[in-house]
Scaffold this active site. Structure first.
Site, PDB file in Angstrom:
ATOM      1  N   THR A   8       0.855  -1.221   0.033  1.00  0.00           N
ATOM      2  CA  THR A   8      -0.092   0.009   0.003  1.00  0.00           C
ATOM      3  C   THR A   8       0.940   1.403   0.048  1.00  0.00           C
ATOM      4  O   THR A   8       0.618   2.294  -0.681  1.00  0.00           O
ATOM      5  CB  THR A   8      -0.980  -0.132   1.238  1.00  0.00           C
ATOM      6  OG1 THR A   8      -1.522  -1.016   1.277  1.00  0.00           O
ATOM      7  CG2 THR A   8      -1.929   1.260   1.026  1.00  0.00           C
ATOM      8  N   THR A  66       3.338  -9.518  15.118  1.00  0.00           N
ATOM      9  CA  THR A  66       2.352  -9.704  14.672  1.00  0.00           C
ATOM     10  C   THR A  66       1.221  -8.746  14.072  1.00  0.00           C
ATOM     11  O   THR A  66       1.360  -7.820  14.817  1.00  0.00           O
ATOM     12  CB  THR A  66       1.580 -10.750  15.606  1.00  0.00           C
ATOM     13  OG1 THR A  66       2.318 -11.988  15.931  1.00  0.00           O
ATOM     14  CG2 THR A  66      -0.151 -11.484  15.135  1.00  0.00           C
TER      15      THR A  66
END
Length: 346
Positions: free
Chosen positions: A16, A169
């Site tokens: 992105t 994570t």
């Protein structure tokens, strides 16, 4: 290389952060990194030598794979002596997998390799990409007074936190604060100043060269336990042809169902040479199989503790170790060892 002008190589893999909105269609397109300075003019204010290496074509991080990890390692290795640090722009979805893999592939790393990205494209008004990129570059170039880098390890920098890559994570698909390191403290926090935590940062052996690795074996699987899991499904999964290793996501501190069939399937798989590593489904905490009877049975069956590994770290570590043709005994030993600060052993 200690020069007055810090140098950083920016590796754009995709994601992105490098997208720009087409004013006609509104669709997101990859933009040319030669135009980077137009969108981030602040980079000119760094007295740095910043070069870019874009993947062509850019890779959506959902398509990331070991061959592309090897490509990143080749780029870093080829340019290792020419730069003070490396910043990898990467899609957020698999960034933690890539960061974990690179931490094992770049053995005895003595320079910063900082992964970052964004939740909004860098050309958009409210983008988080600009801040992430500028700070990641500053961290990649940061040195002690003696010329040694401040953070000589693979990290993720995101939304003001610098985290050890193999401890991270992705926890949020919506907010800018997308990553967590539940079982290890942040290495730095970026507020008005960047506040480093030196006692949490790895200290490499500068007398040894960085050793790159490229081999992976991805014949692995993650098996997540849940109440009511079927014997047939566990049997089918553990008997997949070519399967080499399993990351077993258990309950709590490493507990599993005590059904006779389940322990039998686990034992048979281990007997056939399949490596099984136990990690917890909980976001934070560690596996202690000796704590309860339900974990003790796994330990006695030959299941290895993954301690406080993240799933991303456990799976990439297994793929890495399997790729190097080690014996099961060597793999067991290395799973139980901290190769790149990825686990905490009590």
């Amino acid at each position: 290389m200690h020069t007055k002008c810090p140098s950083v190589l920016l590796i754009y893999t995709g994601g992105t952060i490098g997208m720009i909105e087409n004013p006609e269609t509104g669709a997101l397109e990859n933009f040319n990194f030669d135009h980077l300075l137009r969108y981030v003019p602040e980079l000119k204010r760094f007295n740095y030598r910043i070069n870019t290496y874009p993947f062509d074509p850019p890779i959506d991080s959902s398509d990331m794979k070991p061959a592309l990890w090897a490509k990143i390692v080749k780029i870093i290795t080829y340019n290792y002596d020419n730069y003070d640090g490396f910043v990898i722009l990467h899609g957020t979805d698999t960034m933690s997998f890539t960061a974990s893999a690179l931490s094992f592939m770049l053995e005895n790393l003595t320079k910063p390799v900082i992964l970052t990205g964004s939740q909004l494209p860098i050309g958009m008004l409210r983008t988080d990409g600009k801040e992430n990129l500028i700070t990641a570059i500053e961290i990649a170039a940061a040195k002690h007074p003696d010329g040694k880098p401040l953070v000589p390890e693979v990290c993720i920098f995101f939304e003001s936190h610098l985290m050890r890559g193999n401890r991270t994570t992705k926890i949020n698909a919506e907010n800018f604060n997308a990553f967590r390191s539940y079982n290890y403290p942040s290495l730095a926090c970026a507020g008005i100043h960047i506040k480093y935590e030196p006692h949490f940062i790895r200290r490499p052996d500068y007398s040894r060269p960085m050793k790159p690795h490229y081999l992976f074996n991805s014949n692995v699987v993650i098996l997540t336990l849940f109440p009511g899991i079927h014997e047939e499904i566990v049997h089918a999964l553990l008997n997949v042809p070519g399967l080499k290793a399993v990351v077993l996501k258990t309950y709590g501190s490493g507990n599993a169902l005590q059904k006779e069939w389940f322990i039998r399937e686990i034992k048979e798989a281990i007997y056939r040479g399949i490596v099984i590593v136990n990690i917890t489904q909980c976001s934070s905490g560690t596996v202690q199989m000796e704590r309860y009877e339900t974990g003790m049975q796994l330990l006695q069956a030959g299941v290895i503790s993954g301690y406080d590994s993240t799933p991303e770290c456990a799976i990439t570590k297994l793929m890495f170790l399997l790729g190097h043709g080690l014996t099961n005994q060597e793999i067991r030993y290395k799973i139980n060892s901290s190769l790149a600060g990825e686990i905490t052993k009590e």
